[in-house]
Design a protein around this motif. Structure first.
Motif, short mmCIF file in Angstrom:
data_model
loop_
_atom_site.label_atom_id
_atom_site.label_comp_id
_atom_site.label_asym_id
_atom_site.label_seq_id
_atom_site.Cartn_x
_atom_site.Cartn_y
_atom_site.Cartn_z
N ASP A 391 0.59 -0.85 -0.02
CA ASP A 391 -0.01 -0.04 -0.18
C ASP A 391 0.67 1.42 0.10
N GLY A 392 1.61 1.42 -0.88
CA GLY A 392 2.81 2.58 -1.19
C GLY A 392 4.10 2.52 -0.60
N VAL A 393 4.65 2.90 -0.63
CA VAL A 393 6.04 3.33 -0.26
C VAL A 393 5.82 4.77 1.47
N ASP A 394 6.67 4.08 2.62
CA ASP A 394 6.93 5.12 3.52
C ASP A 394 8.09 5.76 3.53
N MET A 395 7.68 7.36 2.92
CA MET A 395 8.83 8.12 2.99
C MET A 395 10.04 8.38 3.48
N LYS A 396 9.32 7.70 4.66
CA LYS A 396 10.50 8.01 6.01
C LYS A 396 11.45 7.40 6.27
N THR A 397 11.17 5.65 6.18
CA THR A 397 11.89 4.28 5.97
C THR A 397 12.40 4.37 4.84
N GLY A 398 11.42 4.82 3.75
CA GLY A 398 12.54 4.66 2.74
C GLY A 398 11.44 3.18 2.19
N ARG A 399 10.39 2.36 3.14
CA ARG A 399 9.88 1.05 2.86
C ARG A 399 8.45 0.55 2.79
N PRO A 400 8.41 -0.43 1.55
CA PRO A 400 6.90 -0.83 1.49
C PRO A 400 6.34 -0.76 1.99
N ARG A 401 5.47 -0.80 2.15
CA ARG A 401 3.56 -0.50 3.08
C ARG A 401 3.35 -2.30 2.89
N VAL A 402 3.56 -2.99 3.15
CA VAL A 402 3.63 -4.47 2.22
C VAL A 402 2.46 -5.10 3.08
N ARG A 403 1.22 -5.57 2.01
CA ARG A 403 0.23 -5.98 2.79
C ARG A 403 0.32 -7.94 3.16
N LYS A 404 0.32 -7.58 4.52
CA LYS A 404 0.45 -8.53 4.36
C LYS A 404 0.09 -10.25 4.03
N GLU A 405 -0.85 -10.44 3.46
CA GLU A 405 -1.06 -11.55 2.16
C GLU A 405 -0.51 -11.75 1.01
N ALA A 406 -0.11 -10.78 0.80
CA ALA A 406 0.64 -10.86 0.03
C ALA A 406 1.90 -12.14 -0.45
N ARG A 407 2.26 -11.83 0.94
CA ARG A 407 3.17 -13.25 1.52
C ARG A 407 2.41 -14.34 1.46
N TYR A 408 2.88 -15.05 0.41
CA TYR A 408 1.63 -16.14 0.45
C TYR A 408 2.12 -17.33 1.08
N SER A 409 1.76 -18.08 1.53
CA SER A 409 2.04 -18.90 2.06
C SER A 409 1.58 -20.26 2.40
N GLU A 410 1.42 -21.25 2.48
CA GLU A 410 1.63 -22.83 2.06
C GLU A 410 -0.47 -22.76 1.83
N GLY A 411 -1.08 -23.22 1.33
CA GLY A 411 -2.35 -23.31 1.00
C GLY A 411 -2.75 -21.43 1.39
N LYS A 412 -2.25 -20.40 1.23
CA LYS A 412 -2.53 -19.28 0.81
C LYS A 412 -1.77 -18.85 -0.13
N PRO A 413 -2.43 -19.04 -1.48
CA PRO A 413 -1.88 -18.32 -2.32
C PRO A 413 -2.03 -16.68 -3.15
N PHE A 414 -1.24 -16.27 -3.23
CA PHE A 414 -1.73 -14.12 -4.00
C PHE A 414 -1.58 -14.60 -4.44
N ASN A 415 -2.90 -13.59 -5.28
CA ASN A 415 -2.86 -13.01 -6.45
C ASN A 415 -2.08 -11.31 -7.25
N LEU A 416 -0.56 -12.30 -8.13
CA LEU A 416 0.26 -11.09 -7.49
C LEU A 416 -0.06 -10.24 -8.35
N ALA A 417 0.19 -8.25 -8.31
CA ALA A 417 0.05 -7.31 -9.37
C ALA A 417 0.87 -6.39 -9.35
N PRO A 418 2.02 -6.20 -9.61
CA PRO A 418 2.57 -6.67 -10.83
C PRO A 418 2.64 -8.79 -10.70
N GLY A 419 2.36 -9.07 -11.89
CA GLY A 419 2.74 -10.65 -11.72
C GLY A 419 4.14 -10.67 -11.53
#
Ligand code: CA
Length: 724
Positions: A391-419
Motif C-alpha cells: 500500500d505505497g512506500v513509507d517515505m520516512k523509512t523508504g520501505r514499502p508497506r507490504v500487505r500481509k497476504e501478499a506474502r503467500y504461504s502454504e495453502g494461502k496463494p496470492f494473486n500478485l500484481a504486478p505479477g
C-alpha cells in the motif's frame, strides 16, 4: 524441451542471407561521392567522446545513447509534421529467427548490433552492406540449462576500436571493430554454476562493466570490471554475502549477512546484475540494479524473513575500485521475483523546489523510484501501474508497506500484481529533458503466487519455491481472479508523476522507446506488429509500418551525410508459433525511404497429431510438475512454446515413441544445437511422466472446443513471461 529444434529450425527458417537489401534511391539522392570511404566505425571512440556523447547527436555511441542513458536525441530533421513520410531505407536479415532484443550502435559510418546467441553484426551505415559478423559459438548445451528466459542479447559497447559483447555462456569478448575478429575474451563466470549473460556491457574510464543472469537457477550475483584493452579482471562486487564461515570480502557483505538467515549461500543467494548499469560522470559512481533471491519464495530461502540485502536493490559503487558507496532496497525480503534491474537513467530536475541530480527507475515491482544520485536518498516512490502487494512506500523509512497476504504461504496463494512478469521489464525508457516527460514501456500483469510445499533445492532447473503449474488450477478455482498480461507505452510527467497518455494495450509486450527533439517518440509494439511514431505530447499515432513481427528492442537515431535516420532491430514471436516463419531484421528508416519488405511467407503449421493418451492421472500430474520446473522456461507455460523461439511440443513427432523422446531429453542427441540432456535431473520414469503430460496436453489442444463467437475476448494469457 526441444532447444535443438529451436536452433535447427532457426537456420532452416532463415529469411534470405544476412545482408542488405534496398530499393533504388531516387537519382537526386545519389550524392554518394563523399561516402565512398570505408567507415571508421568504433576506431575513434575515446573516453572524451563518450563523456561528451550528447554533443554528437549524429552518433549513437552507447547502449542508451549517452552516459545519462536518457535515450533522447536532439536531432529534429524528422519531426511530428513530416514523420508521416518516413520510409524504409534498407534492411538486413539476421541468420536467426529468434527474438531480437539488441539495441544497435551507429558510429562514424558503421552500425553494430547484437542478435540472439550473442552474435554481433557490423554494417556499412550508408549502404547496409554487411562488413562482418562475429559468432562467439556459445556452448549450446551449457546455455540450455542456464538461460531462464530466451537466448537474447540486449546490446554491445564500443570503445577504442573494439566492440564488447557478453556471451550467453559467460564470456566477455572484445571484437576488433574493423575486422570482426576477437581481440581478447575473458571468462567472467564460474562455469560450475548456472550463470549466463544477456545484457549490454558498459564502458567508462577504460573499463568494461558487466554482470550476469541466473537467479532463477541459483547463483551468487555480482558485477565485474575488466580492462578494456586486455580483458583483465579488475574488481568484482558481489551483491549477496557468501558462506560466512569463509569470511566476507568487504564490510558491505558483512552488513548484508546480518540480514540473512539459514544457509542461503548453498544456492548462491541470487541478486544478479542482469540488466541496468549506469556510469554517472557527475558523481563518478557506477549504479546497477540487482535481481531476485534464489529461490524466489523467501520462506524457502530464509525462514527468518530478513531483508536479504542486497537483493532487489540499486547499488552505487566506485567505478575504479568497486567499493560500496550506497544502496537502496526497493523490495526488502523479496518473495515475488521483483528484480530491481529495469533500465535506469540520471536526470537533472527540480523536486520540491530543489534542483537535484537524480537516478530514475520505473521498477518491476510497480513503483516509480527517484533517488538522489549522490547518496541514494529516496525522493519519490509512486505506483505507475496496478500494484497490490504493497500500500505505497513509507517515505520516512523508504520501505514499502507490504500487505500481509501478499506474502503467500502454504495453502494461502496470492494473486500478485504486478505479477512475476513485472510492471516493467528490460525494455528501455526514454526521457525528453526539454519537456520533462519520460516514456515507459509498461506492463499490466497478474500472477498467482502458490507456495510449493514440497520444494527442495535442485542443482538443475528452476529454483523458485513456488508451484509454477498451480497457476492453472488457481484460475480454475478462482474464476473471478484477475489474470493476463498486457503491455503499453506510457508517458509520465516526471516532476508530478502524472500519466499524460498511454498507447493501446497488447498481449505481446512492448518495445523500448526513443524520444527526439522533433517532438516524436518511436517505439515498437501494439496489437499489430508495427513500428510507430507517437506525438510526444499527445500520444497521437503519427506514423506506423507493418514489421511482420513484433518488436522488443529499442530504436536509435543518428545522422549521416546531413540526413537523419532511425534504426531498430525487429524479431519477436511469429504469428502462429514457433514453426511459423519469423522475420528477424535490422530496419533503417529515413524521410521518403522507398524500400519495401518482401511479403510474408505462406505457412502451414505441422500437424497436431499426438498419440493416444497413456499413463495414470498421477503420471500426468507428475509430468506437469516436471515440465514446469525444467521445460517451461523455454517451451512456454503449457507446451505451446514461449513466443516463437522454441518448438510447440504439442506438435512434436517425438511424442510418438518414448525411445525418441528419451534420446533428446535424457541422452542429449541434440545438445550440440542447444537442447541439453536433462539426465542430471530426470530419471527415466520422469521422462515417461513428462511425455504422458505432453501427450495429454496435445490431445487437450486437439480436442479443445473452437474459439468462441466472433468478438469474444481471447483466452487470457498467463505463463512465464517473467524476466531474468
Ligand atoms: Ca528475476
Amino acid at each position: 524441451m526441444n532447444r535443438s529444434l529451436a536452433i535447427g529450425l532457426g537456420l532452416l527458417l532463415t529469411v534470405g542471407i544476412a545482408g542488405c537489401q534496398r530499393s533504388e534511391s531516387p537519382a537526386s539522392e545519389s550524392k554518394a561521392a563523399p561516402t565512398a570511404a570505408a567507415p571508421t566505425g568504433a576506431e575513434k571512440i575515446t573516453t572524451e567522446r563518450l563523456l561528451n556523447a550528447a554533443s554528437e547527436p549524429s552518433q549513437w555511441m552507447t547502449y542508451n545513447g549517452t552516459y545519462s542513458e536518457q535515450r533522447f536525441s536532439t536531432l529534429k530533421a524528422i519531426d511530428k509534421d513530416n514523420v508521416k513520410t518516413l520510409g524504409l531505407t534498407w534492411f538486413a536479415d539476421y541468420d536467426t529467427n529468434l527474438t531480437q532484443a539488441g539495441t544497435p550502435l551507429s558510429v562514424d559510418g558503421a552500425i553494430y548490433v547484437s542478435t540472439a546467441w550473442s552474435k554481433v553484426y557490423a554494417f556499412d551505415a550508408r549502404t547496409g552492406k554487411q562488413l562482418w559478423q562475429y559468432n562467439p559459438q556459445s556452448n549450446g548445451a551449457r546455455v540450455a540449462q542456464n538461460v531462464c528466459c530466451g537466448i537474447a542479447n540486449r546490446g554491445i559497447a564500443a570503445y577504442n576500436g573494439k566492440i564488447y559483447v557478453g556471451t550467453l555462456d559467460g564470456r566477455l569478448v572484445a571484437i576488433d571493430s574493423k575486422t570482426g575478429k576477437p581481440v581478447w575474451e575473458t571468462m567472467t563466470i564460474d562455469e560450475s554454476w548456472h550463470y549466463s549473460i544477456t545484457s549490454a556491457p558498459r564502458v567508462a574510464k577504460g573499463k568494461v562493466f558487466i554482470g550476469n543472469s541466473g537467479g532463477e537457477y541459483g547463483v551468487r550475483g555480482y558485477i565485474g570490471a575488466y580492462d578494456a584493452e586486455t580483458g583483465k579482471a579488475l574488481w568484482r562486487f558481489y551483491t549477496v554475502p557468501g558462506d560466512p564461515s569463509k569470511g566476507f570480502e568487504n564490510e558491505a557483505m558483512k552488513k548484508a549477512a546480518a540480514t540473512w538467515g539459514g544457509d542461503w549461500w548453498k544456492l548462491g543467494g541470487g541478486g544478479t546484475v542482469w540488466d541496468a548499469i549506469v556510469y554517472d560522470p557527475k558523481t563518478d559512481l557506477l549504479y546497477f540494479g540487482t535481481g531476485n533471491g534464489t529461490p524466489w519464495n523467501q520462506r524457502k530461502r530464509d525462514k527468518t524473513g530478513g531483508d536479504n540485502l542486497y537483493l532487489a536493490s540499486i547499488i552505487a559503487v566506485k567505478p575504479d575500485t568497486g567499493e560500496y558507496v550506497w544502496h537502496y532496497q526497493q523490495t526488502p525480503g523479496d518473495t515475488w521475483d521483483y528484480d530491481a534491474v529495469s533500465p535506469m537513467m540520471t536526470v537533472d530536475m527540480t523536486i520540491d523546489g530543489q534542483q537535484r541530480h537524480v537516478l530514475v527507475q520505473p521498477c518491476k515491482n510497480g513503483f516509480f523510484y527517484i533517488l538522489d544520485a549522490a547518496d541514494g536518498k529516496l525522493l519519490r516512490a509512486e505506483p505507475f501501474t496496478e500494484v497490490n502487494w504493497a500500500d505505497g512506500v513509507d517515505m520516512k523509512t523508504g520501505r514499502p508497506r507490504v500487505r500481509k497476504e501478499a506474502r503467500y504461504s502454504e495453502g494461502k496463494p496470492f494473486n500478485l500484481a504486478p505479477g512475476v512478469q513485472g510492471a516493467h521489464g528490460w525494455q528501455s525508457n526514454a526521457y525528453n529533458p526539454e519537456t520533462g516527460i519520460i516514456y515507459v514501456p509498461t506492463q499490466l500483469a497478474y500472477f498467482p503466487m502458490v507456495e510449493d510445499p514440497t520444494y527442495k533445492p535442485s542443482p538443475v532447473g528452476y529454483n523458485l519455491g513456488i508451484d509454477f503449474a498451480a497457476q492453472f488450477t488457481f484460475f480454475a478455482t478462482h474464476p473471478d481472479a484477475k489474470r493476463g498480461f498486457t503491455g503499453y507505452l506510457q508517458a509520465i510527467d516526471l516532476a508530478s508523476g502524472k500519466t499524460l497518455w498511454k498507447s493501446e494495450m497488447n498481449e505481446t509486450g512492448t518495445g523500448g522507446a526513443l524520444a527526439t527533439a522533433g517532438g516524436v517518440v518511436f517505439q515498437g509494439g501494439g496489437p499489430a506488429k508495427e513500428f510507430r511514431a507517437f506525438d510526444a505530447m499527445t500520444g497521437a499515432k503519427l506514423w506506423r509500418i507493418d514489421t511482420q513481427t513484433s518488436i522488443q528492442a529499442a530504436p536509435i537515431t543518428y545522422e549521416l551525410d546531413g540526413k537523419q535516420y532511425v534504426a531498430v532491430s525487429v524479431g519477436g514471436a511469429a504469428t502462429g508459433g514457433y514453426f511459423a516463419p519469423n522475420y528477424s531484421r535490422l530496419l533503417v528508416f529515413e524521410l521518403g525511404g522507398k524500400t519495401t519488405l518482401p511479403p510474408p511467407k505462406d505457412y502451414t503449421p505441422p500437424p497436431l497429431d499426438p498419440p493416444a493418451n497413456f499413463g495414470s492421472a498421477q503420471a500426468v500430474s507428475t509430468g506437469l510438475e516436471t515440465y514446469g520446473k525444467y521445460c517451461a522456461a523455454c517451451h512456454g507455460d503449457r507446451g505451446q512454446s514461449r513466443g516463437a523461439n522454441f518448438p510447440d511440443l504439442t506438435r512434436t513427432p517425438l511424442l510418438h515413441t518414448q525411445e525418441g523422446f528419451d534420446d533428446v531429453v535424457l541422452k542429449g542427441v541434440r545438445s550440440e544445437k542447444g537442447m541439453a540432456s536433462f539426465a542430471n535431473a530426470l530419471k527415466p520414469e520422469d521422462a515417461v511422466a513428462l511425455r504422458a503430460y505432453l501427450t495429454s496436453r496435445a490431445n487437450e489442444v486437439k480436442n479443445a472446443p473452437p474459439p468462441g463467437p466472433p468478438g469474444a475476448p481471447p483466452p487470457p494469457r498467463t505463463g512465464n513471461q517473467h524476466e531474468q
